[in-house]
Design a protein around this motif. Structure first.
Motif, PDB file in Angstrom:
ATOM      1  N   THR A   1      -2.999   6.862  -4.880  1.00  0.00           N
ATOM      2  CA  THR A   1      -1.606   6.679  -4.483  1.00  0.00           C
ATOM      3  C   THR A   1      -1.332   7.354  -3.146  1.00  0.00           C
ATOM      4  O   THR A   1      -0.719   6.768  -2.247  1.00  0.00           O
ATOM      5  N   ALA A   2      -1.793   8.589  -3.018  1.00  0.00           N
ATOM      6  CA  ALA A   2      -1.579   9.337  -1.775  1.00  0.00           C
ATOM      7  C   ALA A   2      -2.299   8.674  -0.603  1.00  0.00           C
ATOM      8  O   ALA A   2      -1.750   8.564   0.498  1.00  0.00           O
ATOM      9  N   ALA A   3      -3.528   8.203  -0.838  1.00  0.00           N
ATOM     10  CA  ALA A   3      -4.305   7.575   0.230  1.00  0.00           C
ATOM     11  C   ALA A   3      -3.668   6.264   0.678  1.00  0.00           C
ATOM     12  O   ALA A   3      -3.615   5.958   1.878  1.00  0.00           O
ATOM     13  N   LEU A   4      -3.165   5.481  -0.288  1.00  0.00           N
ATOM     14  CA  LEU A   4      -2.533   4.212   0.059  1.00  0.00           C
ATOM     15  C   LEU A   4      -1.235   4.446   0.828  1.00  0.00           C
ATOM     16  O   LEU A   4      -0.974   3.778   1.840  1.00  0.00           O
ATOM     17  N   LEU A   5      -0.428   5.386   0.372  1.00  0.00           N
ATOM     18  CA  LEU A   5       0.821   5.689   1.070  1.00  0.00           C
ATOM     19  C   LEU A   5       0.553   6.223   2.469  1.00  0.00           C
ATOM     20  O   LEU A   5       1.271   5.883   3.424  1.00  0.00           O
ATOM     21  N   GLN A   6      -0.478   7.052   2.607  1.00  0.00           N
ATOM     22  CA  GLN A   6      -0.825   7.571   3.923  1.00  0.00           C
ATOM     23  C   GLN A   6      -1.256   6.438   4.851  1.00  0.00           C
ATOM     24  O   GLN A   6      -0.867   6.393   6.023  1.00  0.00           O
ATOM     25  N   ALA A   7      -2.055   5.515   4.323  1.00  0.00           N
ATOM     26  CA  ALA A   7      -2.497   4.376   5.128  1.00  0.00           C
ATOM     27  C   ALA A   7      -1.314   3.529   5.567  1.00  0.00           C
ATOM     28  O   ALA A   7      -1.225   3.115   6.734  1.00  0.00           O
ATOM     29  N   GLN A   8      -0.376   3.280   4.655  1.00  0.00           N
ATOM     30  CA  GLN A   8       0.810   2.496   4.999  1.00  0.00           C
ATOM     31  C   GLN A   8       1.599   3.164   6.117  1.00  0.00           C
ATOM     32  O   GLN A   8       2.045   2.511   7.072  1.00  0.00           O
ATOM     33  N   THR A   9       1.773   4.477   6.006  1.00  0.00           N
ATOM     34  CA  THR A   9       2.520   5.218   7.022  1.00  0.00           C
ATOM     35  C   THR A   9       1.809   5.166   8.367  1.00  0.00           C
ATOM     36  O   THR A   9       2.439   4.932   9.411  1.00  0.00           O
TER      37      THR A   9
ATOM     38  N   LYS B   1       1.661  -4.180   0.538  1.00  0.00           N
ATOM     39  CA  LYS B   1       0.876  -3.025   0.079  1.00  0.00           C
ATOM     40  C   LYS B   1      -0.039  -2.498   1.170  1.00  0.00           C
ATOM     41  O   LYS B   1      -0.484  -1.370   1.137  1.00  0.00           O
ATOM     42  N   MET B   2      -0.399  -3.361   2.132  1.00  0.00           N
ATOM     43  CA  MET B   2      -1.325  -3.016   3.215  1.00  0.00           C
ATOM     44  C   MET B   2      -2.676  -2.580   2.668  1.00  0.00           C
ATOM     45  O   MET B   2      -3.325  -1.676   3.195  1.00  0.00           O
ATOM     46  N   LEU B   3      -3.111  -3.267   1.601  1.00  0.00           N
ATOM     47  CA  LEU B   3      -4.394  -2.945   0.980  1.00  0.00           C
ATOM     48  C   LEU B   3      -5.553  -3.170   1.952  1.00  0.00           C
ATOM     49  O   LEU B   3      -6.506  -2.387   1.978  1.00  0.00           O
ATOM     50  N   ARG B   4      -5.477  -4.220   2.763  1.00  0.00           N
ATOM     51  CA  ARG B   4      -6.571  -4.510   3.693  1.00  0.00           C
ATOM     52  C   ARG B   4      -6.678  -3.421   4.751  1.00  0.00           C
ATOM     53  O   ARG B   4      -7.769  -2.972   5.084  1.00  0.00           O
ATOM     54  N   GLY B   5      -5.536  -3.009   5.279  1.00  0.00           N
ATOM     55  CA  GLY B   5      -5.557  -1.910   6.234  1.00  0.00           C
ATOM     56  C   GLY B   5      -6.062  -0.619   5.610  1.00  0.00           C
ATOM     57  O   GLY B   5      -6.805   0.145   6.248  1.00  0.00           O
TER      58      GLY B   5
END
Length: 287
Positions: free
Chosen positions: A6-14, A42-46
């Motif tokens: 969760t933290a990694a995905l949110l950081q990537a989105q930011t 979600k920006m999963l690819r990024g």
């Protein structure tokens, strides 16, 4: 989702949205429409680009360009897919589709601009000495032998006399959805000049699991949560993984593929745990 993922995905989105603001100032209607298309997902690819780059100690200054580039390609594909000439959708990511918020001409031009921006980003000096490899492989993944080819197959299937077989659906989705996911997961290795094979195997399983999960959401999902229309496939009599495997069979296959994706990360040891969590997220998401 685990706290780490969760933290990694949110950081990537930011990170990606902040970089978007730097590279895409909202100066006029075209730029505003491009930004609108990029936000809300979600920006999963990024995330996959940034996480695979982390595994290979790639500087963030290089990885962030590639992460935004793949989100531009993905966003462009959605904008064009939603057009009346294609899927004719009114809702995307819980918001009006771009051609509904503006008009069809703006949607076409915003999509065109997002596509070309992706390659402009990858050509920047900050990407480093392996930029050409990323540019070439993204063109292949997004074009006539990849995503666009898959979309063309999907359109042709709508008027075919017989529904697609399971093998044909698998091929279609490997191109339409899987190619961009594979490029994303392999980007970090390519940026580092390393062997992308383990991440390619991971992404091939992940991409197929992602699409099966999408087919399941079309059956079980709620439009307000999913952020787009649901049950369109069944209403259209379209062949899907669910129609071939049944709902429980499709869920079982998605779990098998998530396990295969996780197994492919063995060479990275504990450093691959966040990507393993991503595989589990893909098959358990509600949007």
């Amino acid at each position: 989702m685990t706290a780490g993922f969760t933290a990694a995905l949110l950081q990537a989105q930011t990170q990606i949205l902040n970089h978007m603001d730097r590279r895409l100032p909202q100066a006029d209607m075209l730029h505003q429409a491009m930004g609108y298309a990029l936000r809300g997902g979600k920006m999963l690819r990024g995330f996959l680009v940034l996480e695979s780059a982390r595994l290979h100690d790639v500087p963030e200054t290089a990885a962030i360009e590639a992460a935004l580039a793949i989100e531009c390609i993905h966003a462009y594909s959605l904008v064009h897919d939603d057009l009346p000439a294609m899927d004719d959708d009114d809702l995307r990511r819980g918001q009006p589709t771009l051609h509904r918020k503006w008009d069809e001409a703006t949607a076409v031009l915003a999509g065109d601009s997002l596509q070309t921006l992706a390659f402009e980003l990858l050509a920047r000096d900050s990407v480093g000495p392996n930029a050409l490899s990323l540019i070439r492989t993204l063109a292949q993944a997004a074009g006539k032998d990849g995503m666009v080819s898959g979309q063309m197959m999907d359109i042709a299937a709508e008027t075919a006399e017989t529904p697609l077989t399971l093998d044909e659906i698998t091929t279609l989705q490997a191109r339409k959805t899987g190619c961009l996911i594979e490029w994303s997961a392999c980007a970090g290795a390519r940026l580092a000049g390393a062997d992308p094979a383990p991440l390619r195997h991971y992404a091939q399983a992940l991409g197929l699991a992602f699409q099966i999960a999408d087919d399941i959401l079309d059956v079980e999902g709620d439009a307000a949560t999913v952020g787009k229309a649901v049950r369109k496939d069944a209403d259209a009599g379209k062949a899907t993984f669910v129609s071939h495997l049944g709902l429980e069979g499709a869920k079982h296959r998605a779990r098998e593929l998530a396990d295969l994706a996780c197994a492919a990360l063995a060479p990275y040891g504990a450093a691959g745990d966040t990507l393993k969590d991503a595989a589990r997220f893909v098959i358990s998401r509600d949007s």
